[in-house]
Design a protein around this motif. Structure first.
Motif: not given
Length: 706
Positions: A72, A100, A122, A136, A139-140, A166
């Motif tokens: 990513h 992403v 996104m 995503k 990832d966050r 998020y």
């Protein structure tokens, strides 16, 4: 530390060897691409994408999502183009990685604009493949777990973005476990001392209440055993961010919030859920108004469960009852859909349809917003935690955010219904459009052809779709009106020089438009209509050089006048100082960026600006005006019993309406009353004033003009 071997072993539980090997190949490609790159913590950079892949593996996601998780950051951080990834791993994986990746090559005016543009990019990728947001979110989550080495300001910025965008997206997608962890990590980053204090208090309270928790659990198990009902009883922890917000929003102490014992019962079928509900209600008394059936009416994110609150052993007991499948949907949300792809699950498909509807709504909002900052504000509004459930007249259920109104309901049905909405019936009774709806109500929208959204709706609509739709229509309406008004004003100015707009060569029009930094004639007309350009000056610029016609206006001729119909809309306003009405001699003054304000010719504000009257436009009233206009009267009268009622009666018999009435007492025997009335013109006003003069107590009546 996560390793590729550990990931491979985990994936063998639900993926075949061929797909596991594809994931391994993506890892080695990413490892080579990130060679030499380090994280702030001092670890090799590849540890981050590997950890993201582990998070997705815990959700049982498909091999393409896992490959995208490992790759990513390749496009963004290593300079490898999307085409190279597409050639190596296929179009789907490359699209996920690109979705992403941030927009790093573009210069933004501010960090907020960069955030908004990246989120908009996104969203477009999500519309094609919802797995973009799953990668995503993972990832966050790992970034939030490893915030420690970052600078204080950057930690706060990332945590704020997580809590604003998020975590609510994870909630909206039904991913409860991930949402809770994001919220708690964000809370700990923003308020470290409060987080530690509440965490220690929870641990201490859990130890103090261990006996009573165990006793309640045993009684519940015993009652289920007596009824022969299958059920696994779990304790349910309140997470720190939730406790803090309840303390702050409800103004309650920690012990008041925590004076509740929460359990979750997992059973085999929907029938068992309702049977267990009856069993626990027979054990402890249910609290009125605290039962919610999210099985019959699931939440917007697909969540299903029975909720009830009981009172027993001098404490409140919260219980959630659901099936194992509902439990998985509750924890993993949309991610559970890929788990169900191998089988046939109505629940998984229904959840996917809800998410598709939400993403489609995001796309509609994106099309109607002028810029990315406005779009992201609408999205934040739409990521709501609570819902109300209302019915259409045909019995269809619609989920709306708490506080939603009939206008939000209308736009939820269809944009055209919202745009044409004029009134509503709630439970078959006429109701205000601004009234917040309650669960269980039946709402009917009344529409009218040619109706348009009211700007006042923006004060009470709560859904992003309604807000963006109203703004979109108002912006289009404002544009059309500004072009029409600008054309009228320019035509009038050209006529005073003896020219018509159609006679001006096209090349000259284009030159003047470019000179005024407008891309077309319509843009130039819009600027004139908004008051940003003076029609008189633009008309002078449009006249061809060496024109044989007059270079200056012909003062002897009657100036061309613009006709006012009273329904011009957003760009023509009537001055509140002099309140002109049909029949009054009027002029218009351009207000930069806002259009035209109409004053009476005798208004003090107009007389003060007489020297530079090029910005004044001579106006005439149309002959067929049927609208009503505000006018203010001052009535002086002797104080008598019932005189106000007599005054109101006289206005009513004059076919006028009272908008506002203000009584100012002068002395013991006399009163002064200010009236704001709605009339159709000067003749109508004269009739009303004659009726008021006939009242014996009235000593004088005058119209207030400033």
């Amino acid at each position: 530390m996560a390793t590729i071997e550990a990931l491979s072993e985990r994936l063998k539980n639900y993926l075949d060897d061929n797909r596991v090997n594809q994931v391994r190949r993506a890892f080695f490609y990413a490892e080579q691409a990130h060679e030499g790159q380090m994280r702030r913590s001092g670890e090799r950079y590849i540890t981050h994408p590997l950890a993201v892949a582990h998070i997705l593996a815990d959700l049982n996601l498909d091999h393409q999502s896992l490959m995208a998780a490992l790759l990513h950051d390749v496009i963004e951080d290593t300079g490898i183009p999307k085409d190279a990834l597409s050639a190596q791993f296929g179009e789907s994986v490359a699209d996920l990685v690109d979705g992403v990746s941030k927009l790093t090559q573009i210069e933004f005016r501010s960090r907020a604009e960069a955030q908004a543009e990246n989120f908009q990019k996104m969203t477009l990728a999500m519309a094609k493949d919802i797995r973009v947001i799953l990668v995503k979110l993972a990832d966050r989550l790992h970034n939030m777990r490893t915030l420690g080495p970052l600078a204080h300001e950057k930690r706060r910025r990332i945590a704020t973005e997580t809590l604003d965008i998020y975590a609510p997206i994870a909630h909206r997608l039904g991913m409860h476990s991930l949402c809770v962890e994001l919220e708690d990590l964000g809370f700990a980053a923003l308020y470290p001392m409060r987080s530690r204090y509440i965490g220690k208090a929870v641990e201490k309270l859990r130890g103090d209440h261990l006996e009573i928790i165990e006793e309640i659990r045993q009684r519940l198990e015993q009652r289920l055993g007596e009824r022969g009902l299958p059920g696994k009883i779990l304790g349910r922890e309140k997470h720190l961010n939730s406790i803090y917000h309840k303390m702050r929003n409800r103004q309650k102490s920690f012990h008041e919030i925590m004076d509740v014992y929460a359990f979750r019962i997992i059973t085999d079928s929907v029938d068992d859920c309702y049977r267990i509900l009856g069993a626990v209600h027979s054990l402890y008394k249910p609290l009125p108004g605290r039962f919610k059936d999210y099985i019959a009416m699931p939440k917007a994110n697909g969540y299903q469960s029975l909720h009830t609150t009981l009172f027993g052993m001098h404490v409140n007991i919260e219980i959630q009852i659901r099936t194992a499948e509902m439990e998985r949907i509750a924890n993993d949300g949309i991610a559970a859909h890929w788990f169900y792809k191998t089988g046939d699950s109505a629940v998984g498909d229904l959840n996917q349809k809800r998410v598709n509807r939400w993403v489609q709504g995001l796309m509609e909002m994106r099309e109607r917003t002028d810029d990315s900052l406005e779009f992201i504000e609408h999205v934040k509004v739409d990521l709501f935690p609570d819902e109300v459930y209302v019915f259409t007249p045909k019995g269809k259920i619609l989920e709306l955010p708490a506080g939603a109104t009939a206008v939000d309901f209308a736009y939820a049905i269809h944009t055209d219904i919202g745009n044409a909405c004029v009134a509503c019936r709630v439970n078959k009774q006429l109701s205000s459009l601004s009234m917040p709806l309650q669960s269980g109500q039946t709402v009917e929208i009344i529409t009218a052809p040619g109706a348009r959204p009211n700007p006042a709706w923006l004060n009470f609509v709560v859904t992003g779709k309604a807000r963006s739709s109203v703004r979109h229509v108002l912006t289009s309406q404002r544009r059309n009106e500004s072009v029409a008004l600008g054309k009228d004003l320019l035509t009038k100015s050209l006529n005073s020089f003896g020219w018509k707009l159609g006679d001006i060569p096209k090349e000259q029009v284009e030159r003047v438009a470019a000179h005024n930094q407008a891309s077309s004639l319509d843009d130039l007309l819009a600027e004139i209509g908004l008051g940003n350009r003076m029609a008189f000056i633009v008309a002078r610029q449009l006249l061809p050089a060496g024109s044989s016609r007059a270079d200056v206006p012909n003062d002897q001729e009657e100036p061309t006048r613009v006709t006012i119909h009273g329904t011009e809309g957003l760009l023509v306003r009537f001055a509140p100082c002099c309140k002109p009405i049909p029949g009054d001699p009027i002029v218009g003054r351009m207000d930069s960026g806002r259009g035209m304000v109409i004053h009476s010719e005798h208004c003090e504000r107009v007389r003060k600006g007489k020297e530079g009257d090029q910005d004044l436009v001579h106006l005439d009233w149309a002959k067929d005006i049927t609208d009503e206009f505000s006018v203010e009267l001052r009535v002086e009268l002797e104080r008598q019993r019932g005189v106000i009622a007599e005054l109101a009666n006289a206005v009513t018999h004059g076919d006028a309406n009272i908008e506002r009435i203000n009584v100012e007492e002068q002395n013991a025997g006399h009163s002064r009353i200010n009236l704001v009335l709605h009339v159709k013109g000067r003749r109508h006003l004269a009739r009303v004033m004659r009726r008021i003069r006939r009242i014996r107590a009235v000593t004088s009546i005058t119209r207030i003009r400033s």
